[in-house]
Motif scaffolding. Structure first.
Motif, PDB file in Angstrom:
ATOM      1  N   GLU A 281       0.855  -1.189   0.000  1.00 19.07           N
ATOM      2  CA  GLU A 281       0.000   0.000   0.000  1.00 19.07           C
ATOM      3  C   GLU A 281       0.888   1.235   0.000  1.00 19.07           C
ATOM      4  O   GLU A 281       2.119   1.141  -0.015  1.00 19.07           O
ATOM      5  N   LYS A 282       0.237   2.399   0.034  1.00 20.07           N
ATOM      6  CA  LYS A 282       0.949   3.657   0.209  1.00 20.07           C
ATOM      7  C   LYS A 282       0.464   4.311   1.496  1.00 20.07           C
ATOM      8  O   LYS A 282      -0.702   4.217   1.844  1.00 20.07           O
ATOM      9  N   SER A 318      15.659   3.083  -1.159  1.00 14.39           N
ATOM     10  CA  SER A 318      15.405   2.926  -2.595  1.00 14.39           C
ATOM     11  C   SER A 318      13.936   2.657  -2.901  1.00 14.39           C
ATOM     12  O   SER A 318      13.448   2.990  -3.988  1.00 14.39           O
ATOM     13  N   GLN A 319      13.189   2.065  -1.948  1.00 14.90           N
ATOM     14  CA  GLN A 319      11.784   1.727  -2.177  1.00 14.90           C
ATOM     15  C   GLN A 319      10.809   2.703  -1.525  1.00 14.90           C
ATOM     16  O   GLN A 319       9.597   2.617  -1.740  1.00 14.90           O
ATOM     17  N   LYS A 321      10.071   5.933  -1.868  1.00 13.42           N
ATOM     18  CA  LYS A 321       9.307   6.869  -2.691  1.00 13.42           C
ATOM     19  C   LYS A 321       8.026   6.243  -3.244  1.00 13.42           C
ATOM     20  O   LYS A 321       6.957   6.873  -3.247  1.00 13.42           O
ATOM     21  N   GLU A 322       8.120   5.002  -3.712  1.00 12.19           N
ATOM     22  CA  GLU A 322       6.957   4.372  -4.338  1.00 12.19           C
ATOM     23  C   GLU A 322       5.874   3.997  -3.336  1.00 12.19           C
ATOM     24  O   GLU A 322       4.750   3.675  -3.729  1.00 12.19           O
ATOM     25  N   HIS A 323       6.164   4.056  -2.032  1.00 12.67           N
ATOM     26  CA  HIS A 323       5.174   3.702  -1.021  1.00 12.67           C
ATOM     27  C   HIS A 323       4.647   4.911  -0.250  1.00 12.67           C
ATOM     28  O   HIS A 323       3.860   4.756   0.676  1.00 12.67           O
ATOM     29  N   ALA A 356      17.548   7.954  -4.390  1.00 17.45           N
ATOM     30  CA  ALA A 356      16.211   7.379  -4.217  1.00 17.45           C
ATOM     31  C   ALA A 356      15.108   8.382  -4.550  1.00 17.45           C
ATOM     32  O   ALA A 356      13.920   8.076  -4.410  1.00 17.45           O
ATOM     33  N   THR A 396       9.487  13.041  -0.994  1.00 17.59           N
ATOM     34  CA  THR A 396       9.825  12.823  -2.400  1.00 17.59           C
ATOM     35  C   THR A 396      10.142  14.161  -3.068  1.00 17.59           C
ATOM     36  O   THR A 396       9.571  15.201  -2.742  1.00 17.59           O
TER      37      THR A 396
END
Length: 397
Positions: A281-282, A318-319, A321-323, A356, A396
């Motif tokens: 999820e985010k 590294s992960q 931002k997408e979450h 990132a 971000t």
């Protein structure tokens, strides 16, 4: 380790014995086993342990504990001699001593710790399948061992040091640890064996003080990555975040966090999930307190301190931002001890953050106040004295 390899074999009274070997550290069973009792002197035990022998104890349990203390004193002698040597050299040539790289000091310290552990782990205690200790004046450790090892079908052997750790963890689990940052009346957490206890309160206080991101107003969801005992999830819940998902891959941490959330009445607010870092999820807020030192752990509980090649730290960044939801934040809680030990540089950390796609909104700092900060005899004293724990507020770009 296969079941065949997880057996300890020795000869006693002309009979070959084969018993399950138990080691939470993942150590292999000893190859040289000496049957020992109260007649074994500390000097002889130290010499044999230094040569690689282990002692299956048949004497009085309390005497085994005294022997362990005597071995610890002898194992400390080389360390003390080295400290005196360094102090003497410092008087003669301060510049030469100061020129010793902190990384070299750290590596020497870990080698000395490993050698000391090999010697102190040499005293072995037999336990029956029901977790009773068949020795004179032995304590009742059945509840403590049951919590860690569960129901057993056969007898087993483990080191006295590990057994004492199991018993000590049982007491911590009963009494709990006071967390001042939690609300009065719900200030205790109960760590389980193998789960790092939140005794260093400065990083918990940072999470309690940091300003919450605006994104929580639209979606009140936070992640606690590597939940451990659940202390940070509990702080976030008490700060009013409606839903928190805590992740971990260690079964003991998952059980520990679940029990603590139930104990605090937060079971409906905090969801515990077995996951590698992020849930699918985010979130508006993602908190992570990764291991602080890029080195290899020597036991499961050290995974909370040592992160080989900063693997978890780099994966989190590294992960992240997408979450994150728009206007969301990632809170990285990290000590700079690795920088003072020259194991990782500040430039490296900042480059990983930038690569990132993240920017630093704010860095909140706190000085540790644990006893080692003021222990001048600690080989890592200079680094610990300079250490700062920080909460990096990341967003971000």
């Amino acid at each position: 380790m296969s079941d065949r390899d997880n057996r300890m074999r020795w000869t006693e009274e002309d009979a070959v014995h084969d018993v399950r070997w138990q080691s939470e550290k993942g150590l292999p069973p000893p190859k040289k086993v000496v049957i020992a009792d109260d007649t074994l002197t500390a000097d002889t035990a130290y010499r044999l342990a230094s040569e690689g022998s282990a002692f299956l104890w048949r004497g009085d349990y309390q005497n085994a504990k005294q022997l362990l203390q005597a071995l610890a004193r002898r194992a400390e002698r080389p360390v003390k001699r080295n400290r005196k040597k360094i102090a003497s050299q410092a008087k003669l040539n301060p510049d030469a001593v100061n020129a010793i790289e902190p990384k070299a000091v750290f590596n020497q310290h870990r080698q000395a710790q490993a050698q000391r552990a090999r010697i102190l782990d040499a005293i072995l205690i037999p336990l029956l399948a029901n977790h009773t200790i068949p020795l004179r004046r032995a304590p009742d450790a059945t509840k403590a061992c049951l919590e860690v090892f569960g129901n057993r079908a056969d007898d087993y052997v483990l080191s006295l040091r590990e057994l004492l750790g199991v018993i000590s963890a049982h007491e911590w689990r009963k009494k709990g640890v006071v967390i001042p940052s939690l609300k009065e009346g719900a200030q205790r957490l109960f760590p389980h064996y193998g789960v790092f206890s939140p005794l260093r309160g400065e990083y918990v206080e940072l999470v309690a003080m940091a300003p919450l991101p605006p994104a929580l107003k639209a979606k009140s969801l936070a992640f606690d990555i590597g939940i451990g005992t659940g202390v940070l999830a509990a702080v976030l819940a008490q700060r009013g975040i409606q839903r928190i998902i805590g992740t971990d891959q260690d079964p003991r941490a998952l059980d520990c966090a679940t029990a603590n959330m139930q104990q605090l009445g937060l079971g409906q607010q905090v969801e515990i999930l077995n996951a590698d870092l992020f849930p699918p999820e985010k979130a508006a807020l993602i908190v992570c307190n990764p291991p602080w030192l890029p080195a290899r752990p020597s036991s499961p509980i050290e995974r909370a301190i040592y992160d080989p090649d900063s693997a978890m730290l780099k994966s989190f960044l590294s992960q992240l931002k997408e979450h994150l939801l728009p206007e969301g934040e990632g809170w990285l809680i990290l000590s700079d001890l690795a920088e003072h030990l020259q194991l990782r540089s500040r430039d490296q950390l900042l480059s990983w953050i930038a690569e990132a796609g993240l920017a630093v909104i704010e860095k909140m700092d706190a000085r540790p106040n644990h006893p080692k900060v003021s222990d001048a005899s600690d080989p890592l004293h200079q680094a610990r004295k300079a250490e700062v724990t920080s909460l990096w507020r990341l967003a971000t770009v």
